[in-house]
Design a protein around this motif. Structure first.
Motif, PDB file in Angstrom:
ATOM      1  N   PRO A 135       0.813  -1.220   0.000  1.00  0.00           N
ATOM      2  CA  PRO A 135       0.000   0.000   0.000  1.00  0.00           C
ATOM      3  C   PRO A 135       0.843   1.265   0.000  1.00  0.00           C
ATOM      4  CG  PRO A 135      -0.176  -1.152   2.104  1.00  0.00           C
ATOM      5  CD  PRO A 135       0.563  -2.050   1.181  1.00  0.00           C
ATOM      6  N   TRP A 136       2.115   1.163   0.444  1.00  0.00           N
ATOM      7  CA  TRP A 136       2.949   2.368   0.539  1.00  0.00           C
ATOM      8  C   TRP A 136       3.778   2.607  -0.713  1.00  0.00           C
ATOM      9  CZ3 TRP A 136       2.917  -1.457   4.319  1.00  0.00           C
ATOM     10  CH2 TRP A 136       3.820  -2.495   4.125  1.00  0.00           C
ATOM     11  N   LYS A 137       3.514   1.858  -1.752  1.00  0.00           N
ATOM     12  CA  LYS A 137       4.224   2.117  -2.996  1.00  0.00           C
ATOM     13  C   LYS A 137       3.220   2.468  -4.083  1.00  0.00           C
ATOM     14  CE  LYS A 137       8.416  -0.584  -2.420  1.00  0.00           C
ATOM     15  NZ  LYS A 137       9.384   0.476  -2.682  1.00  0.00           N
ATOM     16  N   TRP A 145      -1.862   5.634  -5.593  1.00  0.00           N
ATOM     17  CA  TRP A 145      -1.661   4.672  -4.504  1.00  0.00           C
ATOM     18  C   TRP A 145      -2.619   3.503  -4.723  1.00  0.00           C
ATOM     19  CZ3 TRP A 145       2.569   5.812  -2.147  1.00  0.00           C
ATOM     20  CH2 TRP A 145       2.923   7.139  -1.911  1.00  0.00           C
ATOM     21  N   PRO A 146      -2.206   2.301  -4.355  1.00  0.00           N
ATOM     22  CA  PRO A 146      -3.090   1.147  -4.548  1.00  0.00           C
ATOM     23  C   PRO A 146      -4.447   1.307  -3.848  1.00  0.00           C
ATOM     24  CG  PRO A 146      -0.887   0.409  -4.009  1.00  0.00           C
ATOM     25  CD  PRO A 146      -0.871   1.903  -3.877  1.00  0.00           C
ATOM     26  N   ALA A 147      -4.468   2.052  -2.754  1.00  0.00           N
ATOM     27  CA  ALA A 147      -5.714   2.174  -1.978  1.00  0.00           C
ATOM     28  C   ALA A 147      -6.862   2.751  -2.804  1.00  0.00           C
ATOM     29  CB  ALA A 147      -5.471   3.039  -0.746  1.00  0.00           C
ATOM     30  N   PRO A 198       8.418   0.277   6.092  1.00  0.00           N
ATOM     31  CA  PRO A 198       7.190   1.037   5.783  1.00  0.00           C
ATOM     32  C   PRO A 198       5.964   0.446   6.458  1.00  0.00           C
ATOM     33  CG  PRO A 198       8.283   0.333   3.744  1.00  0.00           C
ATOM     34  CD  PRO A 198       9.059  -0.245   4.866  1.00  0.00           C
ATOM     35  N   LYS A 244       1.357   9.189   3.344  1.00  0.00           N
ATOM     36  CA  LYS A 244       0.527   9.656   2.227  1.00  0.00           C
ATOM     37  C   LYS A 244      -0.269   8.526   1.597  1.00  0.00           C
ATOM     38  CE  LYS A 244       3.069  13.500   0.245  1.00  0.00           C
ATOM     39  NZ  LYS A 244       4.201  13.695  -0.657  1.00  0.00           N
ATOM     40  N   TRP A 245       0.324   7.337   1.613  1.00  0.00           N
ATOM     41  CA  TRP A 245      -0.299   6.201   0.948  1.00  0.00           C
ATOM     42  C   TRP A 245      -1.512   5.699   1.708  1.00  0.00           C
ATOM     43  CZ3 TRP A 245      -0.309   2.057   4.239  1.00  0.00           C
ATOM     44  CH2 TRP A 245       0.627   2.095   5.284  1.00  0.00           C
ATOM     45  N   PRO A 259      -4.965   5.210   3.356  1.00  0.00           N
ATOM     46  CA  PRO A 259      -6.289   5.749   3.009  1.00  0.00           C
ATOM     47  C   PRO A 259      -6.769   6.806   4.007  1.00  0.00           C
ATOM     48  CG  PRO A 259      -6.332   3.349   2.961  1.00  0.00           C
ATOM     49  CD  PRO A 259      -4.955   3.748   3.377  1.00  0.00           C
ATOM     50  N   GLN A 301      -5.436  10.288   3.072  1.00  0.00           N
ATOM     51  CA  GLN A 301      -5.645  10.850   1.740  1.00  0.00           C
ATOM     52  C   GLN A 301      -6.742  11.897   1.779  1.00  0.00           C
ATOM     53  OE1 GLN A 301      -5.971   7.325  -0.602  1.00  0.00           O
ATOM     54  NE2 GLN A 301      -3.777   7.045  -0.581  1.00  0.00           N
TER      55      GLN A 301
END
Lengths: 250, 251
Positions: A90-92, A127-129, B168, B244-245, B247, B250
């Motif tokens: 999720p962080w990539k 982001w994948p999310a 991460p 940031k990634w 959810p 965001q």
């Protein structure tokens, strides 16, 4: 390569137990290069375990798996597995997920290209999310294919998707399979999916191969084709048939 | 614009009420000096340079203690999260020490270090060590093992597995630890500076108390509040930047 004498993937006398429970029993199977094998069966029949052994994530208790004539021990560069839940990081960003494990710059470019092939080049920087389930699985597929696997293992990759997305994914997987000419083993509980994609369907019941059926229909396979329907029914009957027999003997 | 104003309505109102109670004489300045006086004394102290000197000293202590304690906590958390051997060897000991309230050590710390810088550094470091240790350790231990398995399948070695997946994955938990530790940093420093110090905001407050300068005491309290709030804000910004990634962060 002489394909006649040496199968690409060979399972001989393969067995796996967890404690007292025997999940796979003396399984023998050969798969030629370029085949698309679908493994079907009820949940708990051992089909996912089989796939994990092929991927080198589990060790068999008995027997062995040979890939290109060599015994499989642990993970193998020629083999990539695509998981049911995608397992994107999720962080990539999407593009970095696809490029995971790649080192050279050219390879990273290839990752973008692969993303294009699965129809997601416009989402490379997301982001994948924020992706839908189907898009996530397409990213996972691109990530697997960018490594040019000779054997692609698919562990119920479409299990969580809705019917329409599934149809799209079927077509995508089939097209990529034809183009890249890898060998594929797909584990699924959906018999229709198996018949739509595979050149051979294997039914596992109680840790044993209960049916090993080649499917010769030309692609693309239409569901309204009577042969398609008949094949599906036939396999389903096999699954249910064994089941009712068991009930009677109990 | 309007939305960002709303949270300030109540504090502003309180200030106005406070000031008017004080100027009408309902609230004695011996109990609570009014806001205007506090601002005045802040300006005075600011002019003499004493105010900023003390703020700077306190900030330096907080930062240094946090870096030392947090750094050690982070490293030990990493070690024990990544290696079973290290965990077996160290975790029990750390957990035992954790149950000692670090402020209870003040008498012995004063005996050891006097009222010098080491005493404050030691206490702050000890206080920030545990939240960061625990959250780093916990964060690493709870990284989704299926992602690690995936990483292995996709050819990541130990090092890239750590940088791409383990760290991460543990980061949200580590950042919670950091925010928590920042809170403890200020609490510890306030106590240490009030009890045993000859400089810093806490000392300023205690010194003012002796001369009944209530406005300076209140000013010190407000300064602590502002510094605490600022460091929390910084931690929040870091969180937003690093996650940031996620959810939740965001939009």
């Amino acid at each position: 390569m002489n394909q006649g004498s040496q199968a690409f993937l060979e399972l001989s006398d393969l067995g796996k137990s967890f404690g007292n429970k025997q999940v796979l029993k003396q399984m023998d199977l050969t798969v030629e290069k370029g085949e698309f094998v679908a493994v079907v069966g009820k949940s708990g029949c051992g089909k996912s375990t089989l796939l994990r052994i092929l991927a080198g994530l589990e060790k068999p208790t008995d027997g062995e798996v040979r890939l290109d004539g060599e015994t499989v021990k642990g993970q193998n560069k020629k083999v990539k597995i695509m998981f049911q839940d995608g397992r994107l990081l999720p962080w990539k960003k999407v593009k970095d997920n696809v490029a995971l494990g790649l080192k050279k710059e050219e390879e990273k470019k290839e990752a973008l290209q692969m993303l294009h092939q699965v129809g997601l080049s416009d989402r490379a920087d997301e982001w994948p999310a924020v992706l839908s389930g189907g898009q996530k699985q397409r990213v996972a597929l691109a990530r697997a294919l960018v490594h040019h696997p000779e054997l692609l293992l698919l562990d119920e990759p479409l299990g969580a998707l809705d019917a329409l997305t599934r149809l799209e994914m079927h077509e995508l997987i089939r097209n990529l399979w034809e183009e890249k000419e890898f060998t594929a083993v797909l584990v699924t509980h959906d018999v229709e999916e198996a018949v739509a994609l595979a050149t051979r369907v294997i039914l596992i019941d109680d840790g044993e191969i209960a049916l090993n059926q080649t499917i010769k229909m030309p692609f693309p396979r239409k569901k309204d084709n009577p042969i398609f329907a008949k094949t599906v029914t036939n396999i389903l009957n096999h699954i249910m048939g064994r089941n009712s027999e068991l009930k009677l003997t109990r | 614009m309007r939305k960002s104003f709303v949270p300030w309505i109540v504090p502003m109102l309180l200030l106005v009420v406070w000031q008017s109670l004080s100027s009408t004489g309902l609230l004695s300045t011996r109990v609570l000096p009014n806001p205007v006086d506090i601002v005045k004394s802040a300006i005075e102290l600011g002019k003499s340079g004493l105010l900023f000197e003390n703020i700077w000293i306190s900030f330096k202590r907080a930062a240094l203690g946090f870096l030392v304690g947090g750094g050690i906590g982070f490293v030990l958390g990493l070690m024990n999260g990544l290696s079973r051997v290290s965990e077996n060897l160290l975790d029990t000991t750390i957990q035992m020490v954790r149950n000692i309230p670090h402020l209870a050590l003040i008498p012995i710390v004063i005996l050891w270090f006097g009222i010098g810088e080491e005493a404050k550094l030691f206490l702050v470091a000890l206080g920030t060590f545990f939240p960061i240790y625990l959250n780093t350790y916990h964060g690493i231990r709870t990284v989704d093992s299926s992602l690690i398995e995936m990483g292995r399948v996709y050819g990541l070695g130990k090092r890239s597995l750590f940088w791409n997946i383990v760290l991460p994955g543990a980061l949200p938990s580590i950042l919670v630890g950091i925010r928590f530790a920042l809170g403890i940093t200020w609490v510890t420093l306030i106590v240490a500076e009030t009890i045993a110090s000859n400089s810093g905001i806490g000392y300023m407050a205690m010194n003012a108390r002796e001369f009944m300068q209530l406005d300076v005491v209140i000013l010190s309290i407000i300064l602590y509040a502002i510094l605490g709030k600022l460091s929390d804000f910084a931690a929040k910004l870091a969180e937003k930047q690093c996650l940031k990634w996620h959810p939740n962060y965001q939009k």
